[in-house]
Scaffold this motif. Structure first.
Motif, PDB file in Angstrom:
ATOM      1  N   ASP A  78      89.230  45.596  27.655  1.00 26.70           N
ATOM      2  CA  ASP A  78      88.961  44.289  28.090  1.00 26.70           C
ATOM      3  C   ASP A  78      87.808  43.815  29.163  1.00 26.70           C
ATOM      4  N   ALA A  79      86.706  43.412  28.622  1.00 22.86           N
ATOM      5  CA  ALA A  79      85.516  43.324  29.598  1.00 22.86           C
ATOM      6  C   ALA A  79      85.790  42.315  30.597  1.00 22.86           C
ATOM      7  N   GLN A  80      86.794  41.324  30.155  1.00 21.55           N
ATOM      8  CA  GLN A  80      86.831  40.161  31.176  1.00 21.55           C
ATOM      9  C   GLN A  80      87.906  40.553  32.217  1.00 21.55           C
ATOM     10  N   LEU A  81      88.547  41.625  32.174  1.00 24.96           N
ATOM     11  CA  LEU A  81      89.530  41.955  32.871  1.00 24.96           C
ATOM     12  C   LEU A  81      89.408  41.714  34.531  1.00 24.96           C
ATOM     13  N   HIS A  82      90.442  41.067  35.088  1.00 25.43           N
ATOM     14  CA  HIS A  82      90.349  40.812  36.745  1.00 25.43           C
ATOM     15  C   HIS A  82      91.528  41.613  37.026  1.00 25.43           C
ATOM     16  N   LEU A  83      91.496  42.320  38.192  1.00 19.63           N
ATOM     17  CA  LEU A  83      92.512  43.163  38.675  1.00 19.63           C
ATOM     18  C   LEU A  83      92.664  43.092  40.191  1.00 19.63           C
ATOM     19  N   VAL A  84      93.758  43.464  40.580  1.00 14.35           N
ATOM     20  CA  VAL A  84      94.208  43.445  41.991  1.00 14.35           C
ATOM     21  C   VAL A  84      94.160  44.773  42.262  1.00 14.35           C
ATOM     22  N   ILE A  85      93.160  45.311  43.186  1.00 14.36           N
ATOM     23  CA  ILE A  85      93.168  46.742  43.729  1.00 14.36           C
ATOM     24  C   ILE A  85      94.460  47.120  44.712  1.00 14.36           C
ATOM     25  N   THR A  86      94.936  48.442  44.318  1.00 18.35           N
ATOM     26  CA  THR A  86      95.855  49.054  44.667  1.00 18.35           C
ATOM     27  C   THR A  86      95.541  50.085  45.443  1.00 18.35           C
ATOM     28  N   ASP A  87      96.310  50.746  46.687  1.00 17.55           N
ATOM     29  CA  ASP A  87      95.788  52.030  47.092  1.00 17.55           C
ATOM     30  C   ASP A  87      95.919  52.869  46.090  1.00 17.55           C
ATOM     31  N   GLY A  88      94.990  53.903  45.961  1.00 15.34           N
ATOM     32  CA  GLY A  88      95.156  55.116  45.375  1.00 15.34           C
ATOM     33  C   GLY A  88      94.684  55.026  43.604  1.00 15.34           C
ATOM     34  N   LEU A  89      94.122  53.779  43.487  1.00 14.97           N
ATOM     35  CA  LEU A  89      93.497  53.261  42.019  1.00 14.97           C
ATOM     36  C   LEU A  89      92.674  54.552  41.797  1.00 14.97           C
ATOM     37  N   ILE A  90      92.818  55.152  40.322  1.00 18.72           N
ATOM     38  CA  ILE A  90      91.945  55.988  39.922  1.00 18.72           C
ATOM     39  C   ILE A  90      90.956  55.239  39.039  1.00 18.72           C
ATOM     40  N   VAL A  91      89.842  55.282  39.057  1.00 19.12           N
ATOM     41  CA  VAL A  91      88.773  54.604  38.146  1.00 19.12           C
ATOM     42  C   VAL A  91      88.018  55.744  37.508  1.00 19.12           C
ATOM     43  N   GLN A  92      88.087  55.843  35.776  1.00 19.46           N
ATOM     44  CA  GLN A  92      87.210  56.841  35.517  1.00 19.46           C
ATOM     45  C   GLN A  92      86.175  56.179  34.431  1.00 19.46           C
TER      46      GLN A  92
END
Lengths: 414, 414
Positions: free
Chosen positions: A389-403
């Protein structure tokens, strides 16, 4: 057998043959072969090293594996006691393109030339022993020439001969203009050889014409003619075009071990032998063995490619990094898992953010539109889970891994 | 009418037209005509003379009437207050031909260049006022150019443009070599015009290409472009080939009055108008009148040619010599008699001599075989009587008159 050869001891004759076999490995063309053998013989008889010339364009100092084809050949000469003449074409660089049409040939300042030369040397040091190299800046002799000297130089070559150069011939055929000053670049390269009394000049096959200019002008100036040693051009990762920075199909020798290894794994199977031959430090025997095992099926192409990748990393980053890169590759790509090590980013922005903005903020993608495309193509994962989902909003959490894609990872810490 | 013309008074406008008519007389081509008119207009407005350029090859300083075609045109500009720029191409002369193939382009020493320039000037002084002339040696600026300057110059022209020059085009077509240095001669000529900011360059039609190089390079260097003023080539006495020393069909401006007059009488009738127009100082009106009278038959071609001969002698030797030459011609050729004046030779050899030896001794013929042929062809007279016996021995007497051909006489004194 030439007269010269007859003067050699049997041991020396074997040595000439040994060197000839070595230097011929992977070469496209030696012009002419007999002269190279004679030069080696003479060098043994007189106990005088040969002068091996390589000209460098100071405008593009990023060295990739395509360049190491020639550098590896230089190293072979150096390891056998011959002297490398590195020539920085600073005279050409400082002139730039007087018509102002070629962006590639923009005028360089002294500062830029020096900086670029230094960049070259740092990278070359990974392949050849820079302490034993002779360094030359061709402005030293070319800037001394006056109009009369230039006319004398020009008097030693015909227009027809220059028009034989492939790109000139083509432009004439298609009615594209050739500015007269362009005729001088091959002349300068030739005159460099006259000045340095080079014995051998190395280059890719695309340098065929220019390197033969060295032979031409040395003869016209009454000097011994150099031998042209032309190496094949290395196709890039796409398997089609010559490896080059502008085509983005290259492996830079300054790239990280992981990047190098990963890119090596993307080389098309059919190019593997060529890569082994041209860019590794393997002996002809070892390469022969690999080829043989690949043919019989004893060696799986993927394993051969992993050996290639590991070897490349070992050559530019050492044994330890080579093993780490291999382990990383195995864990990420072969097991499909998240790697143990990855860049960590200390997050300082809003915790509430759109995925697109996050990807751009992390510099993992260079624009919002690129980020959108990557998401839509299923190229983005959060904590190992695909997001589409290119419209996705998220709340960043500690340790989040983005690939992003197969090889780009980032771990966010708060 | 151009904006510039509108700024002129009516008187000035008439003056522009007058000069244009004058300079157009006998011209082959003005490139472009409007620019010349504008330059004259500007010169009147700013009260600034135009700079009229003529380049000279320092290797062949013998001036003949072929050269005066251009010199006469220069004189017209000079008489109207414009400044002549004479350029000795000493830089080219000192370089010679680096391939050593062209005999014509042998390398000249400083001494030779100076001597040849002096020879030019002495001869030019008969046509133009040398005291008002600007003298330039192009080595002054060309020898200052270094390799970088040369490359910048070369960057301002394409190979295709240079190959358009007729002789280059022809050699390429016939597979004859063009040495690269030859491309620099037109460049130098063009750069001379840049350096001297010439307004007009004069030359024969064979200079078409080289003179346009001046326009080309002036434009590239951001200067006002010169106008090319091309004069027709003058056919020599044979009526076919361009007058030139090597073709032996020329009248040198240093030749004796009798020789000049005699040669003028051998010009083919059909070239007479062209000679009047190109090498005399007659006004367009006078030339028009002569043409007209020749057409109506009022003027006999022989009389017109005598007027031409007398005019040429008058221009280079003065009125008195012109009349003498005419009288000599009339008495020898028209009346068939022996002239009143002739060279006298004080005889010191044997009095008993063969006719052949006598002719050679007197330097009237250059070899015995030539002398024999001349006698056999009835070309030799003794005291006005034809001799046809090539074996003749004679006893020399005081006052013996020897005649060879129509115009060579000698009187022997004892």
């Amino acid at each position: 057998m030439s007269q010269l050869m007859e003067k050699l001891t049997q041991e020396q004759q074997i040595e000439v043959k040994r060197q000839m076999t070595l230097y011929s490995q992977g070469v496209q063309e030696i012009i002419p072969t007999e002269e190279l053998a004679n030069k080696i013989a003479k060098s043994l008889l007189e106990n005088k090293p040969l002068k091996i010339k390589l000209g460098l364009d100071p405008s593009a100092p990023d060295v990739h594996l395509g360049h190491t084809v020639v550098l590896n050949k230089m190293r072979q000469f150096q390891e056998n006691g011959h002297v490398i003449q590195l020539i920085i074409g600073d005279f050409t660089g400082k002139i730039g393109d007087p018509t102002g049409k070629s962006v590639a040939r923009k005028q360089l300042t002294d500062e830029e030339v020096k900086h670029n030369a230094k960049t070259y040397f740092e990278q070359f040091a990974k392949v050849i022993d820079m302490e034993k190299v002779e360094l030359h800046y061709n402005s030293k002799w070319l800037s001394e020439l006056n109009f009369e000297d230039v006319i004398n130089l020009a008097g030693k070559i015909t227009v027809a001969r220059l028009l034989e150069r492939d790109d000139f011939e083509e432009r004439i055929a298609f009615g594209k203009p050739i500015s007269l000053h362009e005729f001088f670049y091959p002349l300068m390269q030739g005159y460099d050889s006259v000045n340095l009394e080079s014995d051998v000049e190395l280059g890719g096959t695309d340098q065929h014409f220019n390197i033969l200019m060295g032979r031409h002008f040395q003869e016209k100036f009454g000097k011994e003619k150099q031998v042209a040693l032309l190496m094949p051009l290395l196709e890039g990762l796409d398997g089609v075009e010559k490896m080059s920075k502008s085509k983005k199909n290259y492996i830079g020798i300054d790239e990280s071990p992981q990047e190098m290894y990963g890119k090596a794994m993307s080389i098309p199977d059919e190019l593997m032998n060529k890569y082994f031959e041209l860019i590794t430090d393997f002996t002809p025997e070892k390469i022969g063995m690999i080829k043989n095992q690949l043919e019989t099926g004893e060696l799986h192409p993927r394993d051969a490619k992993m050996l290639l990748g590991k070897t490349i990393v070992r050559m530019y980053h050492g044994q330890e990094e080579a093993e780490k890169a291999e382990n990383h590759f195995v864990s990420v790509f072969q097991k499909g898992s998240i790697p143990e090590e990855m860049p960590e980013v200390q997050w300082q922005g809003d915790l509430d953010i759109s995925l697109i903005d996050l990807l751009v903020h992390l510099n993992m993608l260079s624009s919002k539109s690129e980020a959108r495309r990557m998401i839509e193509n299923n190229g983005v994962k959060l904590n190992g889970n695909k997001v589409d989902d290119a419209q996705l909003h998220l709340v960043i959490t500690d340790g989040l891994i983005v690939q992003v894609g197969k090889r780009k990872f980032a771990k966010i810490t708060l």
